[in-house]
Design a protein around this motif. Sequence first.
Motif, mmCIF file in Angstrom:
data_model
loop_
_atom_site.group_PDB
_atom_site.id
_atom_site.type_symbol
_atom_site.label_atom_id
_atom_site.label_comp_id
_atom_site.label_asym_id
_atom_site.label_seq_id
_atom_site.Cartn_x
_atom_site.Cartn_y
_atom_site.Cartn_z
ATOM 1 N N GLY A 1 36.118 72.715 23.151
ATOM 2 C CA GLY A 1 36.984 71.565 22.905
ATOM 3 C C GLY A 1 38.251 71.566 23.728
ATOM 4 N N GLY A 2 38.226 72.189 24.895
ATOM 5 C CA GLY A 2 39.398 72.228 25.765
ATOM 6 C C GLY A 2 40.452 73.235 25.335
ATOM 7 N N ASP A 3 40.118 74.093 24.366
ATOM 8 C CA ASP A 3 41.060 75.107 23.878
ATOM 9 C C ASP A 3 40.891 76.374 24.712
ATOM 10 N N PHE A 4 41.788 76.586 25.673
ATOM 11 C CA PHE A 4 41.679 77.721 26.586
ATOM 12 C C PHE A 4 41.811 79.058 25.863
ATOM 13 N N SER A 5 42.566 79.080 24.786
ATOM 14 C CA SER A 5 42.731 80.335 24.041
ATOM 15 C C SER A 5 41.463 80.706 23.273
ATOM 16 N N ALA A 6 40.508 79.799 23.155
ATOM 17 C CA ALA A 6 39.255 80.089 22.460
ATOM 18 C C ALA A 6 38.217 80.753 23.367
ATOM 19 N N LEU A 7 38.527 80.899 24.654
ATOM 20 C CA LEU A 7 37.609 81.582 25.564
ATOM 21 C C LEU A 7 37.590 83.062 25.196
ATOM 22 N N LYS A 8 36.427 83.590 24.915
ATOM 23 C CA LYS A 8 36.275 84.956 24.397
ATOM 24 C C LYS A 8 36.109 85.986 25.512
ATOM 25 N N THR A 9 36.501 87.218 25.184
ATOM 26 C CA THR A 9 36.327 88.359 26.083
ATOM 27 C C THR A 9 35.009 89.040 25.769
ATOM 28 N N ARG A 10 34.323 89.481 26.808
ATOM 29 C CA ARG A 10 33.054 90.200 26.618
ATOM 30 C C ARG A 10 33.326 91.574 26.013
ATOM 31 N N ASP A 11 32.406 92.034 25.169
ATOM 32 C CA ASP A 11 32.548 93.334 24.519
ATOM 33 C C ASP A 11 32.019 94.493 25.361
ATOM 34 N N ASP A 12 31.190 94.198 26.354
ATOM 35 C CA ASP A 12 30.536 95.259 27.124
ATOM 36 C C ASP A 12 31.305 95.651 28.385
ATOM 37 N N VAL A 13 32.558 95.229 28.519
ATOM 38 C CA VAL A 13 33.356 95.558 29.696
ATOM 39 C C VAL A 13 34.472 96.518 29.278
ATOM 40 N N TRP A 14 34.601 97.613 30.024
ATOM 41 C CA TRP A 14 35.644 98.598 29.774
ATOM 42 C C TRP A 14 36.635 98.545 30.917
ATOM 43 N N CYS A 15 37.899 98.360 30.573
ATOM 44 C CA CYS A 15 38.954 98.281 31.588
ATOM 45 C C CYS A 15 39.955 99.406 31.379
ATOM 46 N N THR A 16 40.605 99.809 32.461
ATOM 47 C CA THR A 16 41.642 100.833 32.369
ATOM 48 C C THR A 16 42.878 100.248 31.694
ATOM 49 N N TRP B 1 43.291 66.987 29.944
ATOM 50 C CA TRP B 1 41.952 67.275 29.413
ATOM 51 C C TRP B 1 41.610 66.171 28.421
ATOM 52 N N GLN B 2 40.594 65.389 28.740
ATOM 53 C CA GLN B 2 40.127 64.268 27.930
ATOM 54 C C GLN B 2 41.278 63.365 27.502
ATOM 55 N N GLY B 3 42.125 63.046 28.461
ATOM 56 C CA GLY B 3 43.218 62.121 28.247
ATOM 57 C C GLY B 3 44.478 62.726 27.662
ATOM 58 N N GLN B 4 44.471 64.004 27.310
ATOM 59 C CA GLN B 4 45.637 64.655 26.715
ATOM 60 C C GLN B 4 46.262 65.630 27.714
ATOM 61 N N ARG B 5 47.580 65.629 27.777
ATOM 62 C CA ARG B 5 48.312 66.527 28.673
ATOM 63 C C ARG B 5 48.079 67.975 28.269
ATOM 64 N N VAL B 6 47.844 68.840 29.260
ATOM 65 C CA VAL B 6 47.572 70.259 29.024
ATOM 66 C C VAL B 6 48.564 71.099 29.812
ATOM 67 N N SER B 7 49.110 72.121 29.166
ATOM 68 C CA SER B 7 49.953 73.113 29.818
ATOM 69 C C SER B 7 49.652 74.445 29.125
ATOM 70 N N TYR B 8 49.022 75.352 29.863
ATOM 71 C CA TYR B 8 48.571 76.617 29.274
ATOM 72 C C TYR B 8 48.959 77.755 30.196
ATOM 73 N N GLU B 9 49.360 78.871 29.605
ATOM 74 C CA GLU B 9 49.693 80.077 30.368
ATOM 75 C C GLU B 9 49.238 81.287 29.563
ATOM 76 N N ARG B 10 48.629 82.250 30.250
ATOM 77 C CA ARG B 10 48.199 83.488 29.586
ATOM 78 C C ARG B 10 48.361 84.645 30.560
ATOM 79 N N THR B 11 48.893 85.744 30.049
ATOM 80 C CA THR B 11 49.071 86.948 30.861
ATOM 81 C C THR B 11 48.093 88.005 30.398
ATOM 82 N N PHE B 12 47.340 88.550 31.339
ATOM 83 C CA PHE B 12 46.378 89.628 31.085
ATOM 84 C C PHE B 12 46.995 90.934 31.569
ATOM 85 N N GLY B 13 46.600 92.050 30.978
ATOM 86 C CA GLY B 13 47.135 93.359 31.360
ATOM 87 C C GLY B 13 46.836 93.732 32.796
ATOM 88 N N ASN B 14 45.667 93.338 33.300
ATOM 89 C CA ASN B 14 45.300 93.569 34.698
ATOM 90 C C ASN B 14 44.131 92.649 35.048
#
Length: 144
Positions: free
Chosen positions: A88-103, A117-130
């Motif tokens: 539904g255009g919710d970027f925070s709902a994108l899931k992380t895979r369980d079978d990946v190991w990161c440092t 996104w579907q006529g609605q203004r979108v502004s999203y930011e996310r910071t990952f550890g690496n």
Amino acid sequence: MRTTARRAATLGLTAVAVCGSLTGAAVAVPSAPAPSLYAPSALVLTTGHGNDAATATPERAVTLNCAPTASGTHPDPARACAELRGVGGDFSALKTRDDVWCTKLYNPVVVTVQGVWQGQRVSYERTFGNSCVKDALDSAVFAF
């Protein structure tokens, strides 16, 4: 008086001769195409190294258009649009895979999304550890 009547008759006949040819049969003019029946979905996605978008060093930007068809400079726009429709255009709902190991090495990567996104203004930011953590998303949206 005769001169005035003659001038009026001449003027009337001239008007009929000129304007009469303009009143021919109606000609069908093609109409403009019907307005589109979809809400626009056009996004700019960026990635860069840093703690947040304000201090990050930008590295890559792509465009993603999902309506009426998937397009843009994104490497896999059809899959990315399908995944976004699935959440539904919710970027925070994108899931992380369980079978990946990161440092645990902290080298922050920030992703941003700006647009509509579907006529609605979108502004999203996310910071990952690496970058490994970013790439561990089970999604093609940020795979560029």
